[in-house]
Design an enzyme around this catalytic site. Sequence first.
Site, mmCIF file in Angstrom:
data_model
loop_
_atom_site.group_PDB
_atom_site.id
_atom_site.type_symbol
_atom_site.label_atom_id
_atom_site.label_comp_id
_atom_site.label_asym_id
_atom_site.label_seq_id
_atom_site.Cartn_x
_atom_site.Cartn_y
_atom_site.Cartn_z
ATOM 1 N N SER A 108 0.850 -1.187 0.000
ATOM 2 C CA SER A 108 0.000 0.000 0.000
ATOM 3 C C SER A 108 0.885 1.237 0.000
ATOM 4 O O SER A 108 1.994 1.215 0.537
ATOM 5 C CB SER A 108 -0.887 0.006 1.241
ATOM 6 O OG SER A 108 -1.423 1.287 1.481
ATOM 7 N N SER A 109 0.374 2.319 -0.579
ATOM 8 C CA SER A 109 1.162 3.552 -0.634
ATOM 9 C C SER A 109 1.391 4.156 0.749
ATOM 10 O O SER A 109 2.247 5.029 0.912
ATOM 11 C CB SER A 109 0.478 4.578 -1.537
ATOM 12 O OG SER A 109 -0.809 4.889 -1.055
ATOM 13 N N CYS A 110 0.654 3.697 1.762
ATOM 14 C CA CYS A 110 0.836 4.248 3.115
ATOM 15 C C CYS A 110 2.145 3.784 3.754
ATOM 16 O O CYS A 110 2.483 4.216 4.854
ATOM 17 C CB CYS A 110 -0.340 3.895 4.015
ATOM 18 S SG CYS A 110 -0.404 2.158 4.480
ATOM 19 N N TYR A 137 -0.922 -0.660 10.221
ATOM 20 C CA TYR A 137 -1.146 -1.281 8.911
ATOM 21 C C TYR A 137 0.086 -1.099 8.025
ATOM 22 O O TYR A 137 0.544 -2.039 7.364
ATOM 23 C CB TYR A 137 -2.373 -0.646 8.250
ATOM 24 C CG TYR A 137 -2.663 -1.126 6.848
ATOM 25 C CD1 TYR A 137 -3.150 -2.402 6.616
ATOM 26 C CD2 TYR A 137 -2.447 -0.290 5.747
ATOM 27 C CE1 TYR A 137 -3.415 -2.842 5.324
ATOM 28 C CE2 TYR A 137 -2.710 -0.723 4.456
ATOM 29 C CZ TYR A 137 -3.198 -1.991 4.249
ATOM 30 O OH TYR A 137 -3.452 -2.435 2.977
ATOM 31 N N HIS A 180 -12.867 3.730 2.295
ATOM 32 C CA HIS A 180 -11.924 4.760 1.869
ATOM 33 C C HIS A 180 -12.688 5.967 1.318
ATOM 34 O O HIS A 180 -13.893 5.923 1.141
ATOM 35 C CB HIS A 180 -10.971 4.192 0.826
ATOM 36 C CG HIS A 180 -9.966 3.248 1.405
ATOM 37 N ND1 HIS A 180 -10.071 1.888 1.294
ATOM 38 C CD2 HIS A 180 -8.833 3.467 2.113
ATOM 39 C CE1 HIS A 180 -9.051 1.310 1.891
ATOM 40 N NE2 HIS A 180 -8.282 2.243 2.406
#
Length: 313
Positions: A108-110, A137, A180
């Site tokens: 994920s981009s996070c 996460y 989201h």
Amino acid sequence: MEKASKIYIAGHRGMVGSAILRNLKQKGFTNFILKTSAELDLRNSQAVSTFFESEKPEYVFLAAAKVGGIQANNTYRADFIYENLMIQNNIIHNAYLTNVKKLLFLGSSCIYPKLAPQPLKEDYLLSGYLEETNEPYAIAKIAGIKMIESYKRQYGCDFISVMPTNMYGPNDNYNLNNSHVLPALIRKFHDAKEQNLPFVEMWGTGSPMREFLHADDLGDACVYLMHNYSGLKHVNIGSGTDLTIKDLALLIQKTVGYTGEIKHDLTKPDGTPRKLMDVSFLHSLGWKHKIELPEGIKLVYEDFKKKENVKVW
């Protein structure tokens, strides 16, 4: 991958996994191993070990994860780190033990630092502090990337990691408690139109910028990379363009046909100021997205209305 290769898609009923499955079917692949969470609990080490020993998949797409928006990530912090670590640890390790030919892990981009330079290059991983609300996460996903890298270095496994940007598409989650931003706004504007409400409330200032990619583009990119990439570093997958949350809201408002007002709840967090992926490496590998955001939102809104079995205006 050959057309008859035995392919396991973990998380095949989710937005990302179902997009990968659709793409593979469209390309003529036929031999899939598909298990629901009721049939196979990926958090259960013994169950996953038994599954890999008996089924022996040749190729694995690891799209299964516990996911959610800001509120869910911040509320269920222990669940997000524990369940994601268990899922990926079990699948990656058993893929190694049973000699899976190739595995693709979706992050994920996070994973990138909250205040990293923009756009986000693959090299920025672990270069600064994470966004607080989804840190558990993100740490789980970073562990997955490093696990993939480590199994490749130590055992020579042909395992790769990809980092998708914010996704939207068929089989998205429209529950306002844990969805989201894009599907949440579709739900809010649709309900406001249906109920003739005077305004829609959105979280924060609307100033953070976000990039979005249609799930069908992500599915295509994953299949492309499974065929064409075996490098050590993870690969960003995105559109390479972004917009403010406020502009996203206005685009969705127009698509839904809602004519009321937008109000901002400034007590709610904005999250990361900007998350734009640098996709130059992906482009250099020969893949680029096809579905632009206005067209994609129209497609998912039509899908949303069918799924919700609602009146179409």
